[in-house]
Design an enzyme around this catalytic site. Structure first.
Site, mmCIF file in Angstrom:
data_model
loop_
_atom_site.group_PDB
_atom_site.id
_atom_site.type_symbol
_atom_site.label_atom_id
_atom_site.label_comp_id
_atom_site.label_asym_id
_atom_site.label_seq_id
_atom_site.Cartn_x
_atom_site.Cartn_y
_atom_site.Cartn_z
ATOM 1 N N HIS A 78 1.182 -1.172 0.354
ATOM 2 C CA HIS A 78 0.013 0.488 -0.113
ATOM 3 C C HIS A 78 0.854 1.262 -0.351
ATOM 4 O O HIS A 78 0.112 1.983 -0.034
ATOM 5 C CB HIS A 78 -1.068 0.204 0.966
ATOM 6 C CG HIS A 78 -1.666 0.692 1.479
ATOM 7 N ND1 HIS A 78 -1.903 2.098 2.312
ATOM 8 C CD2 HIS A 78 -3.037 0.831 0.134
ATOM 9 C CE1 HIS A 78 -2.935 2.525 1.523
ATOM 10 N NE2 HIS A 78 -3.604 2.432 0.761
ATOM 11 N N LYS B 64 3.170 4.622 -1.314
ATOM 12 C CA LYS B 64 3.434 5.797 -2.204
ATOM 13 C C LYS B 64 5.118 5.988 -2.033
ATOM 14 O O LYS B 64 5.084 6.779 -1.058
ATOM 15 C CB LYS B 64 2.595 6.263 -2.579
ATOM 16 C CG LYS B 64 0.930 6.327 -2.480
ATOM 17 C CD LYS B 64 0.063 5.628 -1.295
ATOM 18 C CE LYS B 64 -0.836 4.919 -1.284
ATOM 19 N NZ LYS B 64 -1.507 4.315 -0.166
ATOM 20 N N ASP C 86 17.408 10.582 -7.288
ATOM 21 C CA ASP C 86 19.366 10.412 -7.535
ATOM 22 C C ASP C 86 19.324 10.904 -6.033
ATOM 23 O O ASP C 86 20.500 11.264 -5.433
ATOM 24 C CB ASP C 86 19.098 12.067 -8.125
ATOM 25 C CG ASP C 86 19.228 12.151 -9.624
ATOM 26 O OD1 ASP C 86 19.102 10.847 -10.398
ATOM 27 O OD2 ASP C 86 19.068 12.669 -9.895
ATOM 28 N N HIS D 23 -8.248 11.835 2.333
ATOM 29 C CA HIS D 23 -7.470 9.939 1.793
ATOM 30 C C HIS D 23 -6.532 10.873 2.825
ATOM 31 O O HIS D 23 -5.850 10.071 2.797
ATOM 32 C CB HIS D 23 -7.654 10.576 0.462
ATOM 33 C CG HIS D 23 -7.320 9.197 0.286
ATOM 34 N ND1 HIS D 23 -5.583 8.594 -0.039
ATOM 35 C CD2 HIS D 23 -7.557 7.379 0.618
ATOM 36 C CE1 HIS D 23 -5.734 7.409 -0.449
ATOM 37 N NE2 HIS D 23 -6.410 7.040 0.155
ATOM 38 N N LYS E 59 -3.517 10.998 5.754
ATOM 39 C CA LYS E 59 -2.795 10.018 6.703
ATOM 40 C C LYS E 59 -1.892 10.276 7.501
ATOM 41 O O LYS E 59 -0.827 10.971 7.535
ATOM 42 C CB LYS E 59 -2.494 8.614 5.782
ATOM 43 C CG LYS E 59 -3.582 7.644 5.237
ATOM 44 C CD LYS E 59 -3.144 8.021 3.838
ATOM 45 C CE LYS E 59 -3.056 7.109 2.891
ATOM 46 N NZ LYS E 59 -5.065 6.536 2.994
ATOM 47 N N ASP F 203 0.956 17.123 20.360
ATOM 48 C CA ASP F 203 1.930 18.734 20.533
ATOM 49 C C ASP F 203 2.545 19.651 20.674
ATOM 50 O O ASP F 203 3.198 19.766 20.865
ATOM 51 C CB ASP F 203 2.108 17.951 22.049
ATOM 52 C CG ASP F 203 1.504 17.283 23.636
ATOM 53 O OD1 ASP F 203 0.867 17.495 23.157
ATOM 54 O OD2 ASP F 203 1.821 16.131 24.305
#
Length: 521
Positions: free
Chosen positions: A262, A264, A269, A439, A441, A446
């Site tokens: 899952h 990405k 370089d 979408h 995450k 704090d």
């Protein structure tokens, strides 16, 4: 060549089955297939044997189902480590025997992951000693130590981190970095579509490969199911090294379907890296009318953390290709590009000893003194994180969670709705995002620690899939994240217990159904 016991048994029983079939065909007095008007058909002799076999099965069906139930229960108890999932699988297997066994074969736990989990554990400790010459205890206690011993995520300094808050910002930055590549590109994605955006990204990769840049492209075979053979062939013809993560073939359908990549990741370089919630496709640019505007969060990173992000990529790449990749170069950033963020790149996958990101989330929530602000598309956190959120809220910590108002995956959305009710009763504030689909995450604690990556707050991301998450110590970045969180709240409606009680009976039933299956989502 080493053969696993399961593989050996599979081949043995397959050969035995073929042998029995051959003996049966040789015992027939007539040909098993005959020509009838209109085409070929099974002979009368074969049909009589089928009917006789079916009559025997019907006579002993209760004994067969009883043996099946006992065998299935033993398999679940031996393989499943989560008691909630074990109980749910037992319930499913016994109540819906034939459907249940099919579902368990495809989506149930996979004991093959156990050796891999231990291998990851041993390699991370060796990795720490080799890279820093330190035992993890020398890093210092706290979140950094936890992530180091859980997955080998080294604390890195002098990082410059940029927030990318939608598809347009993200892909403009990624396309620019890809176009400027001179040595190598390492790219890993769960979902790649062969639409306008996907085709454009593919064209850049092909162009860089023809220019002599070493391009590695790792895609998930299930998440990118519709990527298309022509798309992949164009990349290969240009010189791109293309690999599919766990291709789903019949012989390995169970293990392949359940544990997915899952992540990405883009590394160019060794000087810049990207990770976050955005897959490659026009939908992530807000071009899907049903989902509307797409709100997501991605990161652009320069500095020492790029090397750690590349390590995470190479670990899975080498597992897919079966050989060790040559070392990559990591140039020192120019002084004007040096930042002040301390970044750890945590990775996780199936198995209890490889759940670093869930451990990191738990540490951030339970260690918070003032506030924990979370954005997640799915709210099925499991018992441990649910308890952490509830205890934090009841202890006076400002716990807020933004979730989507609309569903992209129905059953997970229903389960999320049930968890909204239980968290509200503990004092957690939950907000439904109404301006399209959210979408992202992310988690901020704090005003000092930030987490951004690919990991949803659900059981599948936390325990089953391969994920990557950046944990960042940076008050300035945390301030920016909190400001964006407050901006998102302007597009939200706060959920209340009073309002939830006025929901229709159908919505309450949907939440109850989602709760029943939440341990498997």
């Amino acid at each position: 060549m080493r053969l696993r016991l399961r593989t050996l048994l599979l081949y043995t029983f397959s050969l035995l089955g073929l042998f029995v079939l051959l003996l049966y065909l040789l015992s027939l007095k007539t040909s098993p297939i005959v020509w009838v008007q209109g085409g070929l058909a099974l002979s009368q002799e074969v049909w009589s044997h089928i009917y006789a076999f079916w009559n025997v099965v019907r006579r002993y069906i209760h004994w067969i189902l009883g043996a099946y139930a006992v065998t299935a229960a033993i398999v679940v108890l031996l393989e499943e480590q989560n008691p909630d999932r074990a109980n749910l699988w037992l319930f499913t297997l016994l109540l819906f025997p034939f459907v249940g066994i099919a579902a368990y074969m495809f989506f149930g736990p996979n004991v093959k992951s156990v050796p891999h989990r231990w291998r990851e554990r041993r390699l991370t400790r060796k990795h720490l000693r080799r890279r820093w010459g330190k035992h993890p205890s020398q890093i210092g206690p706290g979140l950094s130590y936890l992530l180091a011993v859980s997955c080998g995520a080294l604390p890195t300094r002098k990082n410059q981190v940029e927030l990318l808050l939608n598809g347009t910002q993200t892909f403009e930055a990624i396309e620019k970095a890809l176009s400027e590549a001179r040595e190598y590109i390492n790219m890993e994605y769960f979902s790649v579509a062969s639409d306008e955006l996907g085709t454009h990204i593919g064209a850049i990769l092909a162009d860089r490969a023809r220019a002599g840049v070493k391009v590695r492209f790792l895609y998930d075979a299930v998440g990118s199911w519709n990527i298309g053979r022509e798309y992949l062939e164009r990349l290969r013809e240009a010189g791109v090294e293309v690999e599919a993560f766990m291709p789903v073939a019949f012989a390995r359908f169970r293990s392949g379907l359940n544990h997915r990549d899952h992540r990405k990741i883009v590394v160019v370089d060794g000087r810049i890296g990207f990770l976050g919630g955005l897959n490659i496709g026009d939908m992530y640019l807000g071009k899907n009318p049903r989902m509307g505007p797409w709100r997501d969060t991605h990161l652009s990173i320069r500095g020492e953390a790029v090397q750690e992000l590349n390590r995470v990529f190479l670990e899975l790449w080498e597992r897919c290709v079966g050989t060790k990749a040559p070392p990559c170069t990591f140039p020192d950033p120019p002084p004007h590009e040096e930042g002040d963020a301390l970044v750890q790149i945590a990775s996780s996958g199936p198995g209890r000893s490889f759940r670093a990101i869930a451990d990191g989330y738990f540490h951030m929530i339970s260690g918070a003194k003032k506030r924990v602000w979370i954005t997640t598309p799915y709210l099925v956190p499991g018992e441990a994180l649910s308890n952490a959120l509830s205890v934090a809220a009841r202890s006076g910590v400002d716990v807020r969670i933004i979730v989507p108002f609309k569903a992209d995956h129905t059953l997970v959305f229903w389960a999320s709705q049930f968890n909204v009710d239980s968290l509200l009763r503990s004092g957690v504030r939950v907000f439904s995002y109404k301006k399209g689909f959210i979408h992202a995450k992310t988690m901020t604690a704090d005003s000092s620690i930030v987490s951004v990556g690919t990991t949803n707050l659900d059981v599948r991301s936390l325990e089953v899939n391969y994920e990557v998450q950046a944990f960042i110590h940076s008050p300035s970045l945390a301030a920016r994240m909190e400001a964006e969180f407050l901006n998102d709240l302007k597009c939200c409606e706060e959920e209340t217990l009073t309002g939830r009680k006025r929901r229709s009976p159908l919505k309450k039933l949907q939440a109850a159904i989602g709760r029943l299956w939440s341990a498997l989502l």
